[in-house]
Design a protein around this motif. Structure first.
Motif, PDB file in Angstrom:
ATOM      1  N   GLU A 104      -7.770   8.477 -11.176  1.00  0.00           N
ATOM      2  CA  GLU A 104      -6.963   8.296  -9.979  1.00  0.00           C
ATOM      3  C   GLU A 104      -7.327   9.191  -8.812  1.00  0.00           C
ATOM      4  N   ASN A 105      -7.681  10.417  -9.142  1.00  0.00           N
ATOM      5  CA  ASN A 105      -7.791  11.398  -8.078  1.00  0.00           C
ATOM      6  C   ASN A 105      -8.899  11.129  -7.075  1.00  0.00           C
ATOM      7  N   HIS A 136       3.902   5.602   6.634  1.00  0.00           N
ATOM      8  CA  HIS A 136       2.779   4.791   7.109  1.00  0.00           C
ATOM      9  C   HIS A 136       3.170   4.176   8.446  1.00  0.00           C
ATOM     10  N   ARG A 192       6.448  10.080   2.509  1.00  0.00           N
ATOM     11  CA  ARG A 192       5.223   9.492   3.021  1.00  0.00           C
ATOM     12  C   ARG A 192       5.558   8.501   4.136  1.00  0.00           C
ATOM     13  N   THR A 219       0.832  -1.198   0.000  1.00  0.00           N
ATOM     14  CA  THR A 219       0.000   0.000   0.000  1.00  0.00           C
ATOM     15  C   THR A 219       0.871   1.254   0.000  1.00  0.00           C
ATOM     16  N   LEU A 220       1.904   1.241   0.828  1.00  0.00           N
ATOM     17  CA  LEU A 220       2.831   2.381   0.860  1.00  0.00           C
ATOM     18  C   LEU A 220       3.448   2.603  -0.515  1.00  0.00           C
ATOM     19  N   ILE A 221       3.895   1.532  -1.137  1.00  0.00           N
ATOM     20  CA  ILE A 221       4.538   1.642  -2.448  1.00  0.00           C
ATOM     21  C   ILE A 221       3.542   2.133  -3.496  1.00  0.00           C
ATOM     22  N   TYR A 222       2.292   1.662  -3.395  1.00  0.00           N
ATOM     23  CA  TYR A 222       1.260   2.138  -4.311  1.00  0.00           C
ATOM     24  C   TYR A 222       1.132   3.663  -4.237  1.00  0.00           C
ATOM     25  N   PHE A 223       1.092   4.177  -3.011  1.00  0.00           N
ATOM     26  CA  PHE A 223       0.952   5.622  -2.832  1.00  0.00           C
ATOM     27  C   PHE A 223       2.132   6.365  -3.444  1.00  0.00           C
ATOM     28  N   LEU A 224       3.321   5.808  -3.301  1.00  0.00           N
ATOM     29  CA  LEU A 224       4.501   6.479  -3.834  1.00  0.00           C
ATOM     30  C   LEU A 224       4.499   6.474  -5.359  1.00  0.00           C
ATOM     31  N   ASP A 225       4.010   5.364  -5.927  1.00  0.00           N
ATOM     32  CA  ASP A 225       4.028   5.225  -7.378  1.00  0.00           C
ATOM     33  C   ASP A 225       2.979   6.072  -8.079  1.00  0.00           C
ATOM     34  N   HIS A 226       1.915   6.414  -7.341  1.00  0.00           N
ATOM     35  CA  HIS A 226       0.798   7.101  -7.972  1.00  0.00           C
ATOM     36  C   HIS A 226       0.771   8.562  -7.579  1.00  0.00           C
ATOM     37  N   ASP A 227      -0.082   9.263  -8.281  1.00  0.00           N
ATOM     38  CA  ASP A 227      -0.207  10.694  -8.057  1.00  0.00           C
ATOM     39  C   ASP A 227      -0.460  10.988  -6.597  1.00  0.00           C
ATOM     40  N   SER A 252      -1.838  13.413  -5.492  1.00  0.00           N
ATOM     41  CA  SER A 252      -3.062  14.203  -5.310  1.00  0.00           C
ATOM     42  C   SER A 252      -4.210  13.348  -4.785  1.00  0.00           C
ATOM     43  N   LEU A 253      -3.928  12.069  -4.551  1.00  0.00           N
ATOM     44  CA  LEU A 253      -4.917  11.246  -3.841  1.00  0.00           C
ATOM     45  C   LEU A 253      -5.173  11.858  -2.476  1.00  0.00           C
TER      46      LEU A 253
END
Lengths: 214, 214
Positions: B3-4, B190, B188, A200-208, A210-211
């Motif tokens: 995504e947003n 977690h 980030r 989950t952490l890696i997902y956040f880093l890989d994606h925008d 602005s989530l």
């Protein structure tokens, strides 16, 4: 407190609030503004306000939060005025690390008994906690009035062990295995899946970024 | 995929979906109804439908879910088609347990390097992972192109170590200490707080189970 409408997400933040107000009390702080609180625990003010409104807590407009009052409030809400004993099942690497982990430093929870099937460690004491044979689990949990277990067995033993816990009258399982276990509806299982947390952490880093924020 | 608007709660369930469809694929299942899916992963159908609609996935009314299609979908979404290397900082009890924990069994994440300050273990290999001196962290992370770290140092070293990670260019920290660390906005963090997890579980057991479900 209108219990039925408190969302899970709010409940999961209760220990964070409790711990932070306890920390403030320990360092002698008497009151804190809502802005300082948000900054200190890295949760945005709107979320805090919403959480506190669910709970019926407890800030005065233009004054902020009374630290002692809120320590008492969350302590009571989290039953921190009494000690809760739990058991750990599966004394492998992770199990040993948890036995050694000082839960009571930040909570009123204590691991009071551990269980395993390995005759080499049954009968020993690990990090101050006695290790019993799995065959004794029903008897020991009754004797020690424990109804919450931490499950740290291997994946292939997870369901079988969960069945034994249910049979022993356990009401809550903190499951560290990646297996989704089948239990009756009156038993609550929470999952701590370490691979999930990383993914989950890696997902956040890989994606925008602005989530919406954590 | 828009995504947003994907909520955090949905993102946190992605690995669960991925893993379950992978499990179904491994056992040769071709399709699954939404009811079976809900039962299998213990998440209610309405939540699953909402999550999948955010993601633009992927069930046909009256048919259910195509397992192979969904494995591919979540694999891509979670970047599981490439391996991610991470580092672990703090090789104590919990650190050792995590080094030994088989993350790659259920994910494409691997701990590739560990760091500590203890001269007794620096230079050794633990569970197949080399342990480097903290002084080498910037150099090693660059060399190995790692930007995610698992933080398992003691509480009183947490902030200082987080500063070193930030300085070394780390973008994501999975923090197992109970300390809320201060980092710049582009990093980030977690939190996996084991005492929190236990307290939350116990809270649910102590209170009315008519609270909305996990």
């Amino acid at each position: 407190m209108t219990e039925n409408i408190v969302p899970n997400a709010t409940i999961k933040r209760l220990p964070i609030y409790y711990r932070y107000f306890q920390f403030l009390k320990d360092e002698g702080t008497k009151k804190i503004s809502s802005g300082e609180l948000a900054e200190g625990i890295k949760i945005d003010s709107a979320t805090i306000r919403r959480d506190f409104s669910y709970l019926g807590a407890l800030g005065k407009r233009g004054y902020g939060y009374d630290v002692n009052e809120l320590v008492d409030f969350f302590k009571k809400l989290l039953n921190q005025d009494r000690r809760t004993n739990v058991a750990l099942v599966g004394v492998g690497n992770l199990g040993n690390a948890l036995l050694n982990y000082n839960f009571s430093r930040t909570s009123n929870v204590r691991i009071a008994a551990a269980f395993d099937i390995d005759p080499e460690i049954v009968g020993t004491v690990k990090s101050g906690v006695p290790v019993y044979d799995m065959n004794e689990i029903k008897e020991q949990l009754e004797l020690q009035q424990i109804d919450v277990c931490i499950l740290t067995v291997s994946s292939n033993a997870a369901q079988k062990t969960a069945n034994m816990l249910v049979d022993a009258g356990v009401k809550g399982i903190l499951n560290f295995t990646p297996i989704i276990v089948n239990v009756p509806n009156n038993v609550r299982v929470h999952y701590v899946d370490l691979a999930n947390e990383l993914q989950t952490l890696i997902y956040f880093l890989d994606h925008d970024s602005s989530l919406d924020h954590e």
